[in-house]
Design an enzyme around this catalytic site. Structure first.
Site, PDB file in Angstrom:
ATOM      1  N   TYR A  32       0.797  -1.283   0.081  1.00  0.00           N
ATOM      2  CA  TYR A  32      -0.171   0.087   0.040  1.00  0.00           C
ATOM      3  C   TYR A  32       0.790   1.171   0.096  1.00  0.00           C
ATOM      4  O   TYR A  32       2.056   1.209   0.313  1.00  0.00           O
ATOM      5  CB  TYR A  32      -1.073   0.031   1.138  1.00  0.00           C
ATOM      6  N   HIS A 102      -1.382 -21.025   0.514  1.00  0.00           N
ATOM      7  CA  HIS A 102      -0.066 -20.068   0.749  1.00  0.00           C
ATOM      8  C   HIS A 102       0.825 -19.901  -0.357  1.00  0.00           C
ATOM      9  O   HIS A 102       1.388 -18.752  -0.664  1.00  0.00           O
ATOM     10  CB  HIS A 102       0.801 -20.757   2.037  1.00  0.00           C
ATOM     11  N   LYS A 147       6.389  -1.856   2.464  1.00  0.00           N
ATOM     12  CA  LYS A 147       5.183  -1.460   3.071  1.00  0.00           C
ATOM     13  C   LYS A 147       4.004  -2.334   2.874  1.00  0.00           C
ATOM     14  O   LYS A 147       3.236  -2.165   1.945  1.00  0.00           O
ATOM     15  CB  LYS A 147       4.770  -0.160   2.391  1.00  0.00           C
ATOM     16  N   GLU A 179      11.886   3.190  14.538  1.00  0.00           N
ATOM     17  CA  GLU A 179      10.995   4.195  13.958  1.00  0.00           C
ATOM     18  C   GLU A 179       9.555   3.943  14.787  1.00  0.00           C
ATOM     19  O   GLU A 179       9.525   3.227  15.815  1.00  0.00           O
ATOM     20  CB  GLU A 179      10.645   3.858  12.558  1.00  0.00           C
TER      21      GLU A 179
HETATM   22  N1  PDD Z   1       2.533   5.316   7.293  1.00  0.00           N
HETATM   23  N2  PDD Z   1       7.226   4.181   9.133  1.00  0.00           N
HETATM   24  C1  PDD Z   1       6.172   3.499   9.092  1.00  0.00           C
HETATM   25  C2  PDD Z   1       6.223   2.103   9.642  1.00  0.00           C
HETATM   26  C3  PDD Z   1       5.075   3.853   8.408  1.00  0.00           C
HETATM   27  O1  PDD Z   1       4.055   3.165   8.397  1.00  0.00           O
HETATM   28  C4  PDD Z   1       4.852   5.298   7.645  1.00  0.00           C
HETATM   29  C5  PDD Z   1       3.947   5.872   7.179  1.00  0.00           C
HETATM   30  C6  PDD Z   1       6.306   5.719   7.937  1.00  0.00           C
HETATM   31  C7  PDD Z   1       6.494   7.116   7.398  1.00  0.00           C
HETATM   32  O2  PDD Z   1       6.494   7.242   5.997  1.00  0.00           O
HETATM   33  P1  PDD Z   1       5.901   8.392   4.910  1.00  0.00           P
HETATM   34  O3  PDD Z   1       6.751   9.786   5.463  1.00  0.00           O
HETATM   35  O4  PDD Z   1       6.522   7.927   3.615  1.00  0.00           O
HETATM   36  O5  PDD Z   1       4.602   8.474   4.998  1.00  0.00           O
HETATM   37  C8  PDD Z   1       7.530   5.455   8.547  1.00  0.00           C
HETATM   38  C9  PDD Z   1       1.561   5.869   6.694  1.00  0.00           C
HETATM   39  C10 PDD Z   1       1.235   7.228   6.553  1.00  0.00           C
HETATM   40  C11 PDD Z   1       0.319   4.716   7.055  1.00  0.00           C
HETATM   41  O6  PDD Z   1       0.598   3.596   7.262  1.00  0.00           O
HETATM   42  O7  PDD Z   1      -0.760   5.329   7.083  1.00  0.00           O
END
Ligand code: PDD
Length: 282
Positions: A32, A102, A147, A179
């Site tokens: 995503y 799977h 992601k 993070e």
């Molecule tokens: N999440 N780290 C993780 C685990 C994240 O899920 C996200 C962003 C970020 C920041 O990435 P970016 O600056 O590209 O949004 C770092 C999005 C916003 C979400 O899952 O809704």
């Protein structure tokens, strides 16, 4: 009217459905993206599309749309609510396969879902208050650079944090801060802005990259290096960054104040520079 882009059509949200045997639903076999929209304009679309391509390559799903097709879908949806801040949610699943197996089936047609949701910009009160964050062991998988829509470990961590009255978490892996549950981590330590290097343990955040570019442009020294627990606890400022929350100051860490317990001067400056960057984008 809230439209959803589903496999080539724009449909009413209540009519946008995928089969129960979709592999994204059964196995989180999908990826995503989340992309902010300011004043009806999609922000940093190219960077998000590049990351989407990298993620699709990593999980062996063919990209179902060309760059210009993606941009036109984003534009169409973004213009539904030009006056509010929105985020575009994109999910691509491997597709629907009748047999629950799977083993990834031979290439099947991916399912593509895109819709927008409103994002609420940080209120001045929230900015003054900052976030209360707790450190927690990182129980996520070993490819946090992808992601993935399997976010159970992130969700359970946030649930755990809530029990202690914290708003968010900072994941710790082998004694190193990585993070947040949905954001990247930056700290200020003796005037140096530090963020973990991009590797398989963190998501390469688009907002993080923009912040580093702003730091460079404005002669703010920065380093991409590991943040150990001592660094984290000695930091005068801690920030979390993401496309939906921009740059959020953390004012309490594990119930202790960060610096003087208020958003710091480095954050104020960076927040201002980020707002200017946003204004310039539309
Ligand atoms: N999440 N780290 C993780 C685990 C994240 O899920 C996200 C962003 C970020 C920041 O990435 P970016 O600056 O590209 O949004 C770092 C999005 C916003 C979400 O899952 O809704």
């Amino acid at each position: 009217m809230s439209l959803v882009y589903l496999n080539g059509d724009y449909v009413e949200r209540s009519c946008a459905t995928v089969p129960v045997t979709d592999r994204g639903l059964l196995f989180a076999d999908s990826t995503y993206e989340v992309i902010p929209v300011y004043g009806g304009e999609v922000f940093s679309a190219k960077q998000h599309l590049q990351r989407l391509q990298r993620n699709l390559d990593a999980i062996h799903i063919p990209n179902p749309l060309t760059e210009s097709e993606w941009l036109s879908v984003f534009k169409h949806l973004a213009q539904q609510e030009p006056d509010s801040e929105q985020s575009i949610y994109v999910q691509i699943t491997r597709g629907d396969y009748p047999q629950r197996t799977h083993q990834p089936p031979q290439p099947i047609k991916p399912n593509v879902i895109v819709f927008t949701t409103e994002i609420n910009p940080m209120s001045p009160a929230m900015a003054e208050q900052g976030l209360h964050v707790m450190t927690l062991a990182d129980k996520r998988w070993h490819r946090c650079d992808i992601k993935s829509t399997n976010l159970l470990a992130n969700i359970l961590a946030l649930d755990e944090a809530k029990k202690y009255g914290a708003d968010d978490v900072i994941f710790i892996r082998d004694g190193i801060a990585k993070e947040g549950a949905s954001s990247n981590l930056l700290i200020v330590l003796q005037g140096l802005l530090i963020t973990p290097p991009n590797d398989e343990t963190v998501l390469p955040g688009i907002t993080r990259d923009l912040v580093l570019k702003l730091a460079e442009k404005n002669d703010q020294p920065y380093a991409e290096k590991n943040i150990c627990l001592d660094d984290l606890h000695q930091a005068s400022e801690i920030w979390l960054t993401s496309s939906t929350r921009e740059i959020v100051p953390v004012t309490r860490l594990d119930s202790q104040p960060v610096g003087d317990g208020k958003p710091g001067p480095y954050w104020r400056r960076m927040h201002q520079q980020y707002q200017t960057l946003k204004q310039g984008s539309h």
